[in-house]
Design an enzyme around this catalytic site. Sequence first.
Site, PDB file in Angstrom:
ATOM      1  N   ARG A 105       3.304  -5.137   6.834  1.00 52.09           N
ATOM      2  CA  ARG A 105       3.399  -5.352   5.132  1.00 52.09           C
ATOM      3  C   ARG A 105       3.146  -6.734   4.469  1.00 52.09           C
ATOM      4  NH1 ARG A 105       5.444  -2.335   0.583  1.00 52.09           N
ATOM      5  NH2 ARG A 105       5.193  -4.098  -0.033  1.00 52.09           N
ATOM      6  N   ASP A 128       2.461   6.129  -2.605  1.00 52.52           N
ATOM      7  CA  ASP A 128       3.532   6.187  -4.093  1.00 52.52           C
ATOM      8  C   ASP A 128       3.110   7.002  -4.837  1.00 52.52           C
ATOM      9  OD1 ASP A 128       5.585   4.285  -4.480  1.00 52.52           O
ATOM     10  OD2 ASP A 128       3.758   4.998  -5.967  1.00 52.52           O
TER      11      ASP A 128
END
Length: 354
Positions: A50, A86
């Site tokens: 990430r 998310d």
Amino acid sequence: MSANDRPSGQPTKTYDSAFLKACRREPVPHTPVWFMRQAGRSLPEYLKVREGIGMLESCMRPELVTEITLQPVRRHKVDAAIYFSDIVVPLKAIGVDLDIKPGVGPVVAAPIRTRADLGRLRDLTPEDVSYVTEAIGMLTGELGSTPLIGFAGAPFTLASYLVEGGPSRNHEHTKALMYGDPQLWADLLDRLAEITSAFLKVQIEAGASAVQLFDSWVGALAPADYRRSVMPASAKVFDAVASYGVPRIHFGVGTGELLGLMGEAGADVVGVDWRVPLDEAARRVGPGRALQGNLDPAVLFSTREAVETKTREVLDAAAGLEGHVFNLGHGVLPTTDPDALTRLVEYVHTRTAR
């Protein structure tokens, strides 16, 4: 292949997994384990892949989503993967101006507080989230017999972010709208139920074996307010995906007083945070539903002996349940030692082996 083409709505390779059997309240070879936020900041391999990539961008890269979703399955040998995304992704996909700010969370540029604002929430189409379909196709090929859990944010929690403009401690704008303009509130939640249902359908049709609806902030409400102002929208989501035959999990934080109502909304499995023992949670939820939970995530920072003691307490409280999926009572904390999670999975599997 759509979910409706599968036996009982389940992918053939995962149907007999311990996780799906527990969700269906069938006998299991061992208590299945997975962790909310198992793919994330507690893993050094996650931080590495990430690096330099924003959260929302990460959610839109199928190869990266696949790698991150698989990481805890490889490391911890959990019984299910949960799709890396998310809860605000579907809102971003329909054009809501928002971003996920590190250390803060989702921030909405122009909060929704009037009827005119409601027009900014258009329907979600599969084309809006084609990267989800692509990623789940890649994942199910890699996971084999390990089930993949899809997920979405529940209407109340999404509404809270939209109305407040970001995370809130007291939800004052949200409650002001809910109490002050109940018709606008009902219309907002109904619109969000449609968007959420469409997002879950995309995941199921792409190959997700189960879905979880996260109502992270709904513990801020009293039961009467939940029943009147929130439950209809959550029930609409669960009803929209009922025909697929996949287990539907419902989870919220601080929802001890709402557990029975959350089950009534249509969940097959009710998630329980660490504040209510599972035997008491079963009494509140009533028969006919499995439970998920509920070790306090902070326990993992203690000694190995303490972790095992507290885990036994959870397992003992779950001994009489029709179905039990072991999980934490909330998400994995970012600074958790990954080895503690690996040991916990092994301990639960060993102690509960039938």
